[in-house]
Design a protein around this motif. Structure first.
Motif, PDB file in Angstrom:
ATOM      1  N   UNK A  98       0.850  -1.197   0.000  1.00 44.04           N
ATOM      2  CA  UNK A  98       0.000   0.000   0.000  1.00 44.04           C
ATOM      3  C   UNK A  98       0.886   1.248   0.000  1.00 44.04           C
ATOM      4  N   UNK A  99       0.708   2.098  -0.990  1.00 43.85           N
ATOM      5  CA  UNK A  99       1.539   3.291  -1.124  1.00 43.85           C
ATOM      6  C   UNK A  99       0.668   4.532  -1.239  1.00 43.85           C
ATOM      7  N   UNK A 100       1.339   5.698  -1.224  1.00 46.35           N
ATOM      8  CA  UNK A 100       0.622   6.961  -1.331  1.00 46.35           C
ATOM      9  C   UNK A 100      -0.009   7.152  -2.709  1.00 46.35           C
ATOM     10  N   UNK A 101       0.287   6.259  -3.648  1.00 47.77           N
ATOM     11  CA  UNK A 101      -0.336   6.330  -4.962  1.00 47.77           C
ATOM     12  C   UNK A 101      -1.846   6.099  -4.885  1.00 47.77           C
ATOM     13  N   UNK A 102      -2.327   5.612  -3.727  1.00 48.76           N
ATOM     14  CA  UNK A 102      -3.757   5.370  -3.566  1.00 48.76           C
ATOM     15  C   UNK A 102      -4.510   6.662  -3.254  1.00 48.76           C
ATOM     16  N   UNK A 103      -3.830   7.734  -2.896  1.00 48.56           N
ATOM     17  CA  UNK A 103      -4.552   8.959  -2.556  1.00 48.56           C
ATOM     18  C   UNK A 103      -3.815  10.208  -3.076  1.00 48.56           C
ATOM     19  N   UNK A 104      -3.531  10.273  -4.369  1.00 49.68           N
ATOM     20  CA  UNK A 104      -2.806  11.424  -4.921  1.00 49.68           C
ATOM     21  C   UNK A 104      -3.586  12.735  -4.798  1.00 49.68           C
ATOM     22  N   UNK A 105      -4.920  12.672  -4.914  1.00 47.25           N
ATOM     23  CA  UNK A 105      -5.732  13.882  -4.813  1.00 47.25           C
ATOM     24  C   UNK A 105      -5.701  14.476  -3.423  1.00 47.25           C
ATOM     25  N   UNK A 106      -5.768  13.613  -2.415  1.00 50.83           N
ATOM     26  CA  UNK A 106      -5.704  14.084  -1.027  1.00 50.83           C
ATOM     27  C   UNK A 106      -4.343  14.710  -0.760  1.00 50.83           C
ATOM     28  N   UNK A 107      -3.294  14.073  -1.243  1.00 51.72           N
ATOM     29  CA  UNK A 107      -1.949  14.597  -1.030  1.00 51.72           C
ATOM     30  C   UNK A 107      -1.787  15.963  -1.697  1.00 51.72           C
ATOM     31  N   UNK A 108      -2.338  16.116  -2.917  1.00 47.40           N
ATOM     32  CA  UNK A 108      -2.243  17.393  -3.626  1.00 47.40           C
ATOM     33  C   UNK A 108      -3.007  18.485  -2.887  1.00 47.40           C
ATOM     34  N   UNK A 109      -4.180  18.142  -2.360  1.00 49.98           N
ATOM     35  CA  UNK A 109      -4.982  19.114  -1.619  1.00 49.98           C
ATOM     36  C   UNK A 109      -4.243  19.556  -0.357  1.00 49.98           C
ATOM     37  N   UNK A 110      -3.693  18.608   0.373  1.00 50.77           N
ATOM     38  CA  UNK A 110      -2.989  18.927   1.614  1.00 50.77           C
ATOM     39  C   UNK A 110      -1.708  19.712   1.338  1.00 50.77           C
ATOM     40  N   UNK A 111      -1.075  19.462   0.208  1.00 57.10           N
ATOM     41  CA  UNK A 111       0.119  20.220  -0.160  1.00 57.10           C
ATOM     42  C   UNK A 111      -0.257  21.671  -0.466  1.00 57.10           C
ATOM     43  N   UNK A 112      -1.406  21.858  -1.132  1.00 60.72           N
ATOM     44  CA  UNK A 112      -1.860  23.209  -1.462  1.00 60.72           C
ATOM     45  C   UNK A 112      -2.224  23.990  -0.205  1.00 60.72           C
ATOM     46  N   UNK A 113      -2.846  23.300   0.762  1.00 61.66           N
ATOM     47  CA  UNK A 113      -3.295  23.950   1.993  1.00 61.66           C
ATOM     48  C   UNK A 113      -2.402  23.538   3.170  1.00 61.66           C
ATOM     49  N   UNK A 114      -1.091  23.495   2.927  1.00 64.66           N
ATOM     50  CA  UNK A 114      -0.179  23.024   3.974  1.00 64.66           C
ATOM     51  C   UNK A 114      -0.091  23.967   5.166  1.00 64.66           C
ATOM     52  N   UNK A 115      -0.722  25.150   5.076  1.00 64.45           N
ATOM     53  CA  UNK A 115      -0.721  26.084   6.205  1.00 64.45           C
ATOM     54  C   UNK A 115      -1.960  25.906   7.081  1.00 64.45           C
ATOM     55  N   UNK A 116      -2.755  24.850   6.815  1.00 67.40           N
ATOM     56  CA  UNK A 116      -3.938  24.554   7.632  1.00 67.40           C
ATOM     57  C   UNK A 116      -3.563  23.473   8.654  1.00 67.40           C
ATOM     58  N   UNK A 117      -3.416  23.807   9.938  1.00 66.24           N
ATOM     59  CA  UNK A 117      -2.911  22.863  10.948  1.00 66.24           C
ATOM     60  C   UNK A 117      -3.748  21.596  11.098  1.00 66.24           C
ATOM     61  N   UNK A 118      -5.072  21.723  11.210  1.00 64.81           N
ATOM     62  CA  UNK A 118      -5.910  20.542  11.416  1.00 64.81           C
ATOM     63  C   UNK A 118      -5.865  19.617  10.212  1.00 64.81           C
ATOM     64  N   UNK A 119      -5.788  20.185   9.024  1.00 58.45           N
ATOM     65  CA  UNK A 119      -5.699  19.375   7.812  1.00 58.45           C
ATOM     66  C   UNK A 119      -4.401  18.575   7.818  1.00 58.45           C
ATOM     67  N   UNK A 120      -3.300  19.201   8.202  1.00 57.59           N
ATOM     68  CA  UNK A 120      -2.017  18.489   8.275  1.00 57.59           C
ATOM     69  C   UNK A 120      -2.099  17.337   9.269  1.00 57.59           C
ATOM     70  N   UNK A 121      -2.720  17.578  10.408  1.00 56.80           N
ATOM     71  CA  UNK A 121      -2.826  16.537  11.428  1.00 56.80           C
ATOM     72  C   UNK A 121      -3.682  15.378  10.946  1.00 56.80           C
ATOM     73  N   UNK A 122      -4.791  15.681  10.279  1.00 56.11           N
ATOM     74  CA  UNK A 122      -5.677  14.629   9.777  1.00 56.11           C
ATOM     75  C   UNK A 122      -4.973  13.809   8.701  1.00 56.11           C
ATOM     76  N   UNK A 123      -4.216  14.485   7.835  1.00 57.15           N
ATOM     77  CA  UNK A 123      -3.492  13.792   6.779  1.00 57.15           C
ATOM     78  C   UNK A 123      -2.425  12.873   7.364  1.00 57.15           C
ATOM     79  N   UNK A 124      -1.735  13.343   8.403  1.00 56.94           N
ATOM     80  CA  UNK A 124      -0.718  12.516   9.055  1.00 56.94           C
ATOM     81  C   UNK A 124      -1.346  11.262   9.660  1.00 56.94           C
ATOM     82  N   UNK A 125      -2.539  11.411  10.238  1.00 54.77           N
ATOM     83  CA  UNK A 125      -3.243  10.264  10.817  1.00 54.77           C
ATOM     84  C   UNK A 125      -3.652   9.280   9.729  1.00 54.77           C
ATOM     85  N   UNK A 126      -4.168   9.813   8.615  1.00 51.79           N
ATOM     86  CA  UNK A 126      -4.574   8.952   7.497  1.00 51.79           C
ATOM     87  C   UNK A 126      -3.401   8.123   7.008  1.00 51.79           C
ATOM     88  N   UNK A 127      -2.253   8.769   6.794  1.00 47.69           N
ATOM     89  CA  UNK A 127      -1.087   8.038   6.286  1.00 47.69           C
ATOM     90  C   UNK A 127      -0.620   6.983   7.286  1.00 47.69           C
TER      91      UNK A 127
END
Length: 252
Positions: free
Chosen positions: A1-30
């Motif tokens: 299982x790799x990050x290739x399964x969620x490229x859209x989520x990764x792109x969104x989080x990269x765009x909004x990397x200044x949103x703290x809660x989003x970063x935390x949720x993404x870290x939990x997902x990974x």
């Protein structure tokens, strides 16, 4: 299982990397996804919710708000508001309308799956049967499809610079246009600052009164702190000098 399964989520989080809660949720997902834990379904749903809330905060007009009240809002409601703010429902095409409804249903299905298997947020029986790898992947893929759909629609819009939470760096093209066609002049004021006049291409001026502290705080917080420390030291030295002069006078 790799990050290739969620490229859209990764792109969104990269765009909004200044949103703290989003970063935390993404870290939990990974973390949960790579550990092959069912909690990644929880995180996938939370990621869609975060995506909707970020876009709603960015696009909602305070003069005519669509933002739902409270924190316990159904995912389908958040998706509905986000798609309305992105003007996706304005396209008068039956097939596209059906697509929008399908994404809403997909979000609701993600909620149902989370409710049945979300061991983290619902305190399920520890002996409940573990989801299969394919089910966890399906949940993450569903979340990625929704986030990608919303993110791509958002990228086609031009943010409102008055209300946006986007950083200055995201307005490179607009800023370059202003810098090329506008001119700056300045004069000192009696308020410890400058009177800056921005000359527009049509000949009009936009006057701005700004102080050194405002410039530093807006552009470079480290420089603001350095200036503050230097000023405090200088102020202490002035107090010591004044006290010394007073002592000399008293001696005389």
């Amino acid at each position: 299982m790799t990050e290739a399964w969620y490229p859209g989520i990764k792109a969104f989080c990269s765009h909004w990397d200044h949103a703290p809660m989003l970063r935390q949720t993404f870290a939990t997902l990974e973390a949960e996804f790579f550990a092959e834990n069912d909690a990644c379904v929880d995180a996938a749903k939370a990621m869609v919710e975060c995506c909707c809330r970020v876009l709603i905060e960015e696009l909602d007009d305070p003069s005519a708000p669509l933002k739902p009240d409270g924190t316990d809002v159904k995912l389908a409601v958040l998706l509905g508001v986000a798609t309305r703010l992105l003007d996706l429902g304005d396209i008068r095409d039956r097939a596209f309308s059906d697509l929008i409804r399908s994404y809403n249903k997909l979000g609701d299905s993600l909620r149902v799956l989370r409710n049945k298997s979300g061991t983290v947020s619902h305190g399920k029986d520890g002996f409940i049967q573990k989801l299969s790898l394919h089910q966890r992947r399906a949940a993450v893929l569903a979340a990625d499809a929704i986030v990608t759909f919303l993110h791509e629609a958002y990228l086609e819009r031009e943010p409102d610079p008055v209300r946006t939470m986007e950083p200055y760096e995201r307005f490179a093209e607009s800023s370059d246009l202003i810098n090329r066609l506008c001119f700056v002049g300045s004069t000192e004021t009696n308020e410890y600052g400058l009177q800056i006049d921005i000359r527009l291409p049509n000949g009009d001026d936009i006057p701005l009164a700004i102080t050194p502290a405002e410039i530093l705080f807006s552009i470079d917080r480290d420089a603001y702190k350095a200036a503050l420390n230097a000023c405090r030291d200088a102020e202490k030295e002035e107090v010591v000098e004044d006290t010394g002069d007073l002592d000399d006078e008293e001696l005389v």
